[in-house]
Design a protein around this motif. Sequence first.
Motif, PDB file in Angstrom:
ATOM      1  N   UNK A 129       0.863  -1.267   0.046  1.00 54.73           N
ATOM      2  CA  UNK A 129       0.179   0.101  -0.115  1.00 54.73           C
ATOM      3  C   UNK A 129       0.807   1.246  -0.031  1.00 54.73           C
ATOM      4  N   UNK A 130       2.145   1.208  -0.056  1.00 57.99           N
ATOM      5  CA  UNK A 130       3.033   2.468   0.038  1.00 57.99           C
ATOM      6  C   UNK A 130       2.960   2.895   1.042  1.00 57.99           C
ATOM      7  N   UNK A 131       2.645   2.274   2.457  1.00 59.07           N
ATOM      8  CA  UNK A 131       2.558   3.163   3.765  1.00 59.07           C
ATOM      9  C   UNK A 131       3.678   2.878   4.410  1.00 59.07           C
ATOM     10  N   UNK A 132       4.460   4.165   5.073  1.00 59.67           N
ATOM     11  CA  UNK A 132       5.488   3.936   5.991  1.00 59.67           C
ATOM     12  C   UNK A 132       5.190   4.901   7.131  1.00 59.67           C
ATOM     13  N   UNK A 133       5.208   4.278   8.403  1.00 55.29           N
ATOM     14  CA  UNK A 133       4.854   5.043   9.546  1.00 55.29           C
ATOM     15  C   UNK A 133       5.810   4.889  10.580  1.00 55.29           C
ATOM     16  N   UNK A 134       5.897   6.047  11.256  1.00 56.42           N
ATOM     17  CA  UNK A 134       6.752   5.954  12.601  1.00 56.42           C
ATOM     18  C   UNK A 134       6.193   5.026  13.689  1.00 56.42           C
ATOM     19  N   UNK A 135       6.866   4.806  14.635  1.00 51.33           N
ATOM     20  CA  UNK A 135       6.257   3.562  15.713  1.00 51.33           C
ATOM     21  C   UNK A 135       5.013   4.272  16.555  1.00 51.33           C
TER      22      UNK A 135
END
Length: 429
Positions: free
Chosen positions: A277-283
């Motif tokens: 999904x092209x999702x990149x997240x910080x913790x």
Amino acid sequence: MRHYADLHVHSRYSRACSRDSDLAHLAWWARRKGITVLGTGDFTHPVWARTLREALVPAEPGLFRLRDDLDREVLRTLPPTCHGPLRFTLQVEVSTNYRRDGRGRRIHHLCHVPDFDAAEELARRLSPFGDLASDGRPALAMDARDLLEAVLASGEGSYLVPAHVWTPWFGVLGSKSGFDGVEECYGDLAEHVFAVETGLSSDPEMNWRVSALDRFRLVSHSDAHSPPILGRNATVFDTGLDYFALRHALESGEGYVGTVDLYPEEGKYHLDGHRGCGVRLEPAETRERGGKCPVCGRRLTVGVLHRVEELGDRSPGRRPATGGEPLKIVPLPEIMSEILGVGPKSKRVARAVDALTAALGPELPLLLDVPLDEMREAGEPEVAEAIGRLRAHRVRREPGYDGVFGTVSLFAPDEPAAAAGRSGGEADR
């Protein structure tokens, strides 16, 4: 003698590895990088083991060198600036696949032995648990604790290092199949583990946040699947050329200097995310979303930074007594790619790196030690500017996630590298 060691390498007999991962290419690239001690990789593979026995001859205790005729061929195509000493040490990465406490565990480990007799004995002990000929990094149906027992029994001086300890699926502390502590994994034999490998998605500063790791020396190695990426991570020693001196440095700290690491954001599991999904997240963002992808609702892959925060009990910035010098690099082809405005694997970049190393020496010393004025005097002001920024940690970072490599750059997209180089000198301060 201060030197660089890369002790996690693969041969052409490991899956998904280059056909060029033979001894001649490995030796050529190790010298071009400035590596003095190089792991052989894959010594449990029967064909590679025969190759090692035929091509390597004993050097200092526990170390080997290329046979003279083979080494002459390697040196013939290298500039004199890259003719430093090179030694090999017997090393293999293995995967243990088993169940413990109701969970599947797939853990990777580095096994080091001082001689061919120990290598043969370890292969004999491991052969009932997997097909050693099928992969240079064999998959073994055995508990990690039992693997450690086999390593210790293979010969005096043999030792095990947990590989890339934070990798989600294969690290001893990984989020998918790992444990919450090294001792939990290796049980009653855990006292015999005295070093852990950081992996590409973490660096020493991240590991220092976990006090349970204070008793271990941190090592960094390339996990190279092709010779040109040797030395992207490395460990720095100040010892004689001696397998047992290296081992003693890791166990005691005497002669252990520190590590060379890529910026961890460049690793492909640094942040949380979902590649599809092209999702990149910080913790913190992952926690807010209950670990679910905001696009498709499936579970996110929890990255290394998140896992470090879960197990960490310290704020960033504190170095334990066992901590070494944490050096950072951006590989020279990536630097030249920015300067020249072409891809890092292009022929133009290759020619530029060839010229640089011929004039100024191997890559790791060039990135970390060569004076910037020396680069300018050699007619390389842009290189001096870039490496000055690198040494000052003035870098731009786009973190990797869920199997997608991150990027680290030294110049802004709209900043011509040549103009930055002509501005001169600021990064020296």
